[in-house]
Design a protein around this motif. Sequence first.
Motif, PDB file in Angstrom:
ATOM      1  N   LEU A  85     -18.521  19.083  18.853  1.00  0.00           N
ATOM      2  CA  LEU A  85     -19.170  19.462  17.598  1.00  0.00           C
ATOM      3  C   LEU A  85     -19.637  20.906  17.693  1.00  0.00           C
ATOM      4  N   VAL A  86     -19.203  21.720  16.727  1.00  0.00           N
ATOM      5  CA  VAL A  86     -19.499  23.151  16.714  1.00  0.00           C
ATOM      6  C   VAL A  86     -20.164  23.489  15.385  1.00  0.00           C
ATOM      7  N   GLY A  87     -21.258  24.224  15.417  1.00  0.00           N
ATOM      8  CA  GLY A  87     -21.932  24.594  14.180  1.00  0.00           C
ATOM      9  C   GLY A  87     -22.463  26.006  14.201  1.00  0.00           C
ATOM     10  N   HIS A  88     -22.534  26.599  13.018  1.00  0.00           N
ATOM     11  CA  HIS A  88     -23.112  27.936  12.841  1.00  0.00           C
ATOM     12  C   HIS A  88     -24.149  27.871  11.729  1.00  0.00           C
ATOM     13  N   ASP A  89     -25.287  28.552  11.926  1.00  0.00           N
ATOM     14  CA  ASP A  89     -26.322  28.632  10.908  1.00  0.00           C
ATOM     15  C   ASP A  89     -26.797  27.211  10.589  1.00  0.00           C
ATOM     16  N   TRP A  90     -26.854  26.800   9.313  1.00  0.00           N
ATOM     17  CA  TRP A  90     -27.257  25.436   9.001  1.00  0.00           C
ATOM     18  C   TRP A  90     -26.344  24.419   9.667  1.00  0.00           C
ATOM     19  N   GLY A  91     -25.078  24.766   9.834  1.00  0.00           N
ATOM     20  CA  GLY A  91     -24.174  23.870  10.540  1.00  0.00           C
ATOM     21  C   GLY A  91     -24.603  23.653  11.978  1.00  0.00           C
ATOM     22  N   ALA A  92     -25.206  24.679  12.599  1.00  0.00           N
ATOM     23  CA  ALA A  92     -25.732  24.525  13.954  1.00  0.00           C
ATOM     24  C   ALA A  92     -26.940  23.601  13.958  1.00  0.00           C
ATOM     25  N   ASN A  93     -27.837  23.792  12.997  1.00  0.00           N
ATOM     26  CA  ASN A  93     -28.995  22.911  12.900  1.00  0.00           C
ATOM     27  C   ASN A  93     -28.549  21.461  12.741  1.00  0.00           C
ATOM     28  N   LEU A  94     -27.597  21.226  11.858  1.00  0.00           N
ATOM     29  CA  LEU A  94     -27.070  19.889  11.655  1.00  0.00           C
ATOM     30  C   LEU A  94     -26.402  19.364  12.920  1.00  0.00           C
ATOM     31  N   ALA A  95     -25.683  20.221  13.628  1.00  0.00           N
ATOM     32  CA  ALA A  95     -25.015  19.805  14.861  1.00  0.00           C
ATOM     33  C   ALA A  95     -26.031  19.367  15.910  1.00  0.00           C
ATOM     34  N   TRP A  96     -27.138  20.091  16.032  1.00  0.00           N
ATOM     35  CA  TRP A  96     -28.198  19.696  16.967  1.00  0.00           C
ATOM     36  C   TRP A  96     -28.706  18.287  16.650  1.00  0.00           C
ATOM     37  N   VAL A  97     -28.978  18.044  15.372  1.00  0.00           N
ATOM     38  CA  VAL A  97     -29.546  16.752  14.991  1.00  0.00           C
ATOM     39  C   VAL A  97     -28.523  15.638  15.197  1.00  0.00           C
ATOM     40  N   CYS A  98     -27.255  15.906  14.887  1.00  0.00           N
ATOM     41  CA  CYS A  98     -26.209  14.917  15.145  1.00  0.00           C
ATOM     42  C   CYS A  98     -26.121  14.594  16.636  1.00  0.00           C
ATOM     43  N   ALA A  99     -26.177  15.619  17.477  1.00  0.00           N
ATOM     44  CA  ALA A  99     -26.102  15.381  18.921  1.00  0.00           C
ATOM     45  C   ALA A  99     -27.293  14.569  19.410  1.00  0.00           C
ATOM     46  N   ALA A 100     -28.457  14.765  18.783  1.00  0.00           N
ATOM     47  CA  ALA A 100     -29.657  14.032  19.185  1.00  0.00           C
ATOM     48  C   ALA A 100     -29.586  12.565  18.771  1.00  0.00           C
ATOM     49  N   TYR A 101     -29.114  12.304  17.554  1.00  0.00           N
ATOM     50  CA  TYR A 101     -29.175  10.953  17.007  1.00  0.00           C
ATOM     51  C   TYR A 101     -27.840  10.209  17.052  1.00  0.00           C
ATOM     52  N   LEU A 102     -26.756  10.902  17.370  1.00  0.00           N
ATOM     53  CA  LEU A 102     -25.440  10.271  17.507  1.00  0.00           C
ATOM     54  C   LEU A 102     -24.854  10.604  18.881  1.00  0.00           C
ATOM     55  N   PRO A 103     -25.579  10.303  19.957  1.00  0.00           N
ATOM     56  CA  PRO A 103     -25.111  10.750  21.272  1.00  0.00           C
ATOM     57  C   PRO A 103     -23.773  10.152  21.677  1.00  0.00           C
ATOM     58  N   ASP A 104     -23.443   8.984  21.146  1.00  0.00           N
ATOM     59  CA  ASP A 104     -22.171   8.359  21.499  1.00  0.00           C
ATOM     60  C   ASP A 104     -20.984   9.004  20.786  1.00  0.00           C
ATOM     61  N   ARG A 105     -21.272   9.854  19.788  1.00  0.00           N
ATOM     62  CA  ARG A 105     -20.183  10.461  19.017  1.00  0.00           C
ATOM     63  C   ARG A 105     -19.941  11.925  19.399  1.00  0.00           C
ATOM     64  N   VAL A 106     -20.930  12.555  20.035  1.00  0.00           N
ATOM     65  CA  VAL A 106     -20.834  13.984  20.356  1.00  0.00           C
ATOM     66  C   VAL A 106     -20.629  14.144  21.857  1.00  0.00           C
ATOM     67  N   GLU A 107     -19.425  14.531  22.234  1.00  0.00           N
ATOM     68  CA  GLU A 107     -19.082  14.686  23.646  1.00  0.00           C
ATOM     69  C   GLU A 107     -19.539  16.032  24.194  1.00  0.00           C
ATOM     70  N   ARG A 108     -19.346  17.080  23.420  1.00  0.00           N
ATOM     71  CA  ARG A 108     -19.786  18.431  23.765  1.00  0.00           C
ATOM     72  C   ARG A 108     -20.373  19.057  22.511  1.00  0.00           C
ATOM     73  N   LEU A 109     -21.320  19.970  22.699  1.00  0.00           N
ATOM     74  CA  LEU A 109     -21.987  20.617  21.579  1.00  0.00           C
ATOM     75  C   LEU A 109     -21.914  22.128  21.755  1.00  0.00           C
ATOM     76  N   VAL A 110     -21.534  22.820  20.674  1.00  0.00           N
ATOM     77  CA  VAL A 110     -21.535  24.286  20.664  1.00  0.00           C
ATOM     78  C   VAL A 110     -22.297  24.736  19.423  1.00  0.00           C
ATOM     79  N   VAL A 111     -23.304  25.574  19.617  1.00  0.00           N
ATOM     80  CA  VAL A 111     -24.125  26.040  18.500  1.00  0.00           C
ATOM     81  C   VAL A 111     -24.136  27.566  18.488  1.00  0.00           C
ATOM     82  N   LEU A 112     -23.928  28.116  17.319  1.00  0.00           N
ATOM     83  CA  LEU A 112     -23.943  29.561  17.134  1.00  0.00           C
ATOM     84  C   LEU A 112     -25.177  29.959  16.338  1.00  0.00           C
TER      85      LEU A 112
END
Length: 275
Positions: free
Chosen positions: A95-122
């Motif tokens: 999961l890769v996100g930029h700006d609001w997409g990064a904020n959303l990616a953080w929250v997805c990684a926190a609450y959907l740990p079984d779905r997010v294998e790696r996280l990249v935030v810009l």
Amino acid sequence: MMERVLVHNADVTLSVRVAGEGPTVVLLHGWPDTSALWDDVAGNLLAAGYRVVVPDLRGCGQSSKPTETSQYAMRLLVGDVTCILDAVGADRVILVGHDWGANLAWVCAAYLPDRVERLVVLSVGHPTSFRSAGLEQQLKSWYTLLFAHEGLGEAFLRKNEYEAMHVWMGHPRVDEIIAELERDGQMTTHLLWYRANIPPEAFVSDPPVLPPILAPTLGIWSSGDLALGERQMTGSSDYCVNGFDFVRFEGLGHWLPLDAPREVADEILNFLRRR
């Protein structure tokens, strides 16, 4: 060529572009962009053997544009991502996100740990780190106080023939962005992300508490970013229990996927190889 898939979450329809074969990378854009932000980065990832999934998030581009602020609550945005993963048949993703997409990616990684294998935030760090980064970051975030008020944010962005967007924002495709925002009410629906998730009282209230980030994480920040300081990104390491890698780009501004798409793609690929 990317296949366009329509994904439904209750009354919201999301326009999602999909291409390639291999491990799935989902690219989430932020304000004031659409999925077009990722075009060049996506091309590099496709060439490296990855499957790329690029949505227009709700309120943006060719996706549905609810007009109620409540329809942009973070839990609904996370639900959108879940529906996208299900629709494209991806159990676990990068999961890769930029700006609001990064904020959303953080929250997805926190609450959907079984779905997010790696996280990249810009650009945008962990929500708790962002809210804990002190006065310097709050001063950089001054504009969110304008955006929080209906009509005021829109008026500010349109004033003097979009002076703020041309001078302050520094978007490399500003004229295209203005034209897009003035289509189908997006000048407002984009700002509903702010109104639903950064109320003015956030400047004085305690930072949010999220579950720990289990996915190994890469944070990318650029020294020319006028809205986001380095501390809010580097402090994210405190919330990543399986490692946080940090890359600093010198001299570049906020829109890294547009200003340095090959370099961004290379850093993502290097991170995936290391991990």
